[in-house]
Scaffold this motif. Structure first.
Motif, PDB file in Angstrom:
ATOM      1  N   GLU A  95     -10.898 -32.125  -5.279  1.00 49.24           N
ATOM      2  CA  GLU A  95     -10.676 -33.396  -4.600  1.00 49.24           C
ATOM      3  C   GLU A  95     -11.541 -33.539  -3.356  1.00 49.24           C
ATOM      4  O   GLU A  95     -11.781 -34.658  -2.903  1.00 49.24           O
ATOM      5  N   LEU A  96     -11.974 -32.430  -2.775  1.00 51.33           N
ATOM      6  CA  LEU A  96     -12.832 -32.443  -1.590  1.00 51.33           C
ATOM      7  C   LEU A  96     -14.078 -31.616  -1.869  1.00 51.33           C
ATOM      8  O   LEU A  96     -14.061 -30.702  -2.701  1.00 51.33           O
ATOM      9  N   ASP A  97     -15.159 -31.943  -1.159  1.00 53.51           N
ATOM     10  CA  ASP A  97     -16.397 -31.175  -1.274  1.00 53.51           C
ATOM     11  C   ASP A  97     -16.526 -30.131  -0.184  1.00 53.51           C
ATOM     12  O   ASP A  97     -17.322 -29.192  -0.311  1.00 53.51           O
ATOM     13  N   ALA A  98     -15.783 -30.293   0.909  1.00 54.85           N
ATOM     14  CA  ALA A  98     -15.837 -29.335   2.016  1.00 54.85           C
ATOM     15  C   ALA A  98     -14.588 -29.495   2.878  1.00 54.85           C
ATOM     16  O   ALA A  98     -13.962 -30.563   2.889  1.00 54.85           O
ATOM     17  N   VAL A  99     -14.240 -28.427   3.567  1.00 61.34           N
ATOM     18  CA  VAL A  99     -13.148 -28.451   4.538  1.00 61.34           C
ATOM     19  C   VAL A  99     -13.642 -27.779   5.816  1.00 61.34           C
ATOM     20  O   VAL A  99     -14.126 -26.646   5.772  1.00 61.34           O
ATOM     21  N   LEU A 100     -13.547 -28.484   6.951  1.00 62.07           N
ATOM     22  CA  LEU A 100     -13.929 -27.940   8.249  1.00 62.07           C
ATOM     23  C   LEU A 100     -12.672 -27.698   9.070  1.00 62.07           C
ATOM     24  O   LEU A 100     -11.849 -28.598   9.226  1.00 62.07           O
TER      25      LEU A 100
END
Length: 366
Positions: A93-98
């Protein structure tokens, strides 16, 4: 020489009148040029979805989050929980998490944890580079000094999805189901009509419903065997990863294979009904199936395509079949969570068979 040039002219006229040849000579390569031109042009509008945790925990974190929000590359979603964000990253669902630290000691750099999906090689590299580029803007600043932002990038993917086989195998299975249902059935049915086989069946006591039903059942058996062979080869030769319980995965793949076969068999019967010759059936079948091969996420994630192309993909039944197979096979997702894919394939099958009944013909040219 005059006879030679006359023959050249005659051949040119025959090719110009052959619509099938014109398709493969002109339309086919033109579609390739247009498709890949849109996909890889500089202004294709590709984006990545990034979840941000603690984006306002410090002034510097807030400024970096705002810089990402202003970027045309990132679509930023503010999150409250780190673990939930990483789980959404694993599920695609996401391409990255910061993840920004909750507090920063005076004089210490802002230590940012960036998580990317290592299964999406091109996307993860682009995302990592974009995050580092934003961090470098703060580190360089108007006056070069101590490092202000430190980014630590980690790759995560709970189910080890690899592009080369884990992504492609479900797509190739979906493609084979489509080709068998549309091109295989349409061509075979037109041949039966041209040879008078359907005419003979018509005068026998054997009902039409029974004849078509037998054809559907035989095709479903062939499809299940076809899927088993393809996936068995991918598993044995290339280490295809399977997510979740094996029995559940097998059941899910079987269900989507049957639904996909019914959907494309309906389209195949319709193509056979409106085609008077084998050549026209092949041409129409290719016109239907060819765009789906490159617009339904078979060879590459459709999320990397321009927005308008993603909208087109949502109207193609092959995208729902490929997604259903990929979700059940690789991610182990339950069919109850894939009702959109199921509904789309059922609707395609219903519409296809209704059209097939409407345009069915016993006789050539009838």
């Amino acid at each position: 020489m005059r006879a030679f040039f006359s023959m050249v002219g005659a051949n040119l006229k025959m090719q110009a009148r052959n619509r099938t040849a014109l398709f493969w000579l002109l339309v086919f390569p033109a579609l390739f040029i247009l498709l890949f031109g849109f996909l890889f042009s500089d202004d294709s509008g590709l984006t990545a979805t990034a979840g941000v945790v603690n984006g306002g925990s410090s002034p510097l974190a807030a400024r970096m989050t705002e810089a990402m929000e202003r970027s045309s590359f990132f679509e930023v979603e503010r999150l409250r929980d780190r673990e939930a964000g990483i789980q959404r990253l694993k599920e695609g669902e996401l391409d990255a998490v910061l993840v920004f630290p909750e507090r920063v000691a005076p004089g210490e750099p802002l230590r940012v944890e960036a998580y990317v999906d290592r299964s999406k090689l091109s996307t993860s590299q682009a995302v990592s580079a974009a995050i580092q580029q934003i961090a470098d803007r703060f580190n360089r600043g108007p006056q070069r000094g101590p490092e202000l932002v430190s980014v630590s990038t980690r790759g995560v993917q709970g189910r080890e999805l690899g592009y080369t086989i884990d992504y492609l195998a479900p797509g190739f299975v979906a493609m084979s189901i489509m080709q068998n249902g549309v091109l295989g059935l349409a061509t075979a049915f037109v041949v039966l009509r041209e040879r008078g086989v359907l005419r003979r069946i018509r005068v026998t006591p054997f009902p039409l419903v029974g004849f078509i039903g037998a054809r559907i059942v035989s095709n479903l058996i062939v499809v299940l065997c076809q899927v088993a062979i393809l996936l068995g080869m991918a598993r044995a030769l290339f280490g295809l990863h399977v997510g979740g319980d094996v029995a559940s995965v097998v059941a899910g793949v079987a269900v989507f294979s049957i639904l996909g076969a019914l959907a494309f068999l309906g389209i195949g019967f319709f193509v056979a009904g409106i085609s008077s010759k084998v050549e026209s059936a092949n041409t129409l079948g290719n016109l239907i199936t060819f765009p789906m091969l490159f617009l339904a996420g078979i060879f590459f994630p459709i999320t990397q395509a321009p927005n308008w192309m993603q909208d087109v993909a949502r109207a193609l039944p092959l995208s729902y079949l490929a997604d259903g197979l990929r979700q059940t096979m690789v991610y182990g997702t339950s069919i109850s969570h894939l009702w959109t894919d199921v509904a789309a394939l059922l609707a395609t099958a219903l519409v296809g068979f209704l059209l097939a009944v409407r345009f069915f013909r016993w006789e050539p040219g009838a």
